[in-house]
Scaffold this active site. Sequence first.
Site, PDB file in Angstrom:
ATOM      1  N   GLU A  38       0.862  -1.318  -0.105  1.00 51.72           N
ATOM      2  CA  GLU A  38      -0.028   0.247  -0.153  1.00 51.72           C
ATOM      3  C   GLU A  38       0.955   1.241   0.044  1.00 51.72           C
ATOM      4  O   GLU A  38       1.994   1.365   0.668  1.00 51.72           O
ATOM      5  CB  GLU A  38      -0.942   0.066   1.320  1.00 51.72           C
ATOM      6  CG  GLU A  38      -1.736   1.173   1.495  1.00 51.72           C
ATOM      7  CD  GLU A  38      -2.393   1.116   3.005  1.00 51.72           C
ATOM      8  OE1 GLU A  38      -2.106   0.211   3.841  1.00 51.72           O
ATOM      9  OE2 GLU A  38      -3.323   1.961   2.990  1.00 51.72           O
ATOM     10  N   LYS A 109      -9.549   2.118  -1.867  1.00 48.41           N
ATOM     11  CA  LYS A 109      -9.810   1.586  -0.784  1.00 48.41           C
ATOM     12  C   LYS A 109     -10.999   1.963  -0.208  1.00 48.41           C
ATOM     13  O   LYS A 109     -11.167   3.161   0.272  1.00 48.41           O
ATOM     14  CB  LYS A 109      -8.770   2.009   0.239  1.00 48.41           C
ATOM     15  CG  LYS A 109      -8.825   1.464   1.737  1.00 48.41           C
ATOM     16  CD  LYS A 109      -7.225   1.785   2.383  1.00 48.41           C
ATOM     17  CE  LYS A 109      -7.211   1.012   3.747  1.00 48.41           C
ATOM     18  NZ  LYS A 109      -5.726   1.414   4.459  1.00 48.41           N
ATOM     19  N   CYS A 142      -5.101  -3.042   2.455  1.00 46.26           N
ATOM     20  CA  CYS A 142      -5.052  -3.108   4.006  1.00 46.26           C
ATOM     21  C   CYS A 142      -6.045  -3.382   4.729  1.00 46.26           C
ATOM     22  O   CYS A 142      -6.780  -4.234   4.811  1.00 46.26           O
ATOM     23  CB  CYS A 142      -4.115  -1.942   4.620  1.00 46.26           C
ATOM     24  SG  CYS A 142      -3.249  -2.337   5.971  1.00 46.26           S
TER      25      CYS A 142
HETATM   26  C1  ACM Z   1      -4.005   0.054   7.086  1.00 51.49           C
HETATM   27  O1  ACM Z   1      -5.012   0.060   6.735  1.00 51.49           O
HETATM   28  N1  ACM Z   1      -2.899   0.691   6.445  1.00 51.49           N
HETATM   29  C2  ACM Z   1      -3.751  -0.192   8.490  1.00 51.49           C
END
Ligand code: ACM
Length: 255
Positions: A38, A109, A142
């Site tokens: 990420e 995301k 993530c």
């Molecule tokens: C995250 O979502 N980078 C902890």
Amino acid sequence: MKAAYIQMNPELLDVKANIGKAEKLLSEASADVIVLPELFNTGYTFSTREEILAVSENIPHGPTSEFLIETAKAKNAFISAGISELEGDKLYNSALLAGPDGYIGKYRKVHLFFREKCFYERGDLGYPVFETGNFKAGMLVCFDWFFPEAMRALALAGAQMILHPTNLVMPYYQAASITRALENRVFIIIANRYGTETNQEFTNTFTGSSQIVSHKGEILVSSPEDGDHIGVAELDPSLADDKNLNPMNNLWEDM
Ligand code: ACM
């Protein structure tokens, strides 16, 4: 086919340095699909929106996207990586997928973690599954792992593999991903970062320990908590199409 992740430790706000680091590691990685962490090009611990704006870019026309697309073509491989995306005046914590023929698509995301909510918009592209000649894959970023419906949506839409760029700060996903893989019978490629990053009063320590998990919940390869590392595993994505746990239990029929 061979699947790989690249575990690395980006420099905060130094896109040029991070593309350089990724370029070196990608040159050492030999696989058909390769996943980077990420926000691999920017680092993670932002303190202001202004500093993120300065390092964010259009996907697929920004410099990091172009680097990844050209590398995918040159390596004849698929590459997925986390990028800070700017569209108009909106920021998204996104992941790009490129392949031998160029740009394939992106995911934004959905589940923003902690202070990401101060800067980024919630993803608005749903959970797309990308069908290549070789596999069907979806991307998560993530903290999406914490919401089982995200991976479920991808699996129900036919994803055989989950390409998962992460900057994990909590210690749970390395174990929890075994359950996610089992309950969906999908392969998961987790590319995590490592190291500690400080900016003003904010500090994050990332957990490394990247890994690839099979559709049967087996850890095929894993990395230490620290250090650059390339993990490679041989896998057959089509095995994820079989949702039978035994002759009488099928994941989708028994829901
Ligand atoms: C995250 O979502 N980078 C902890």
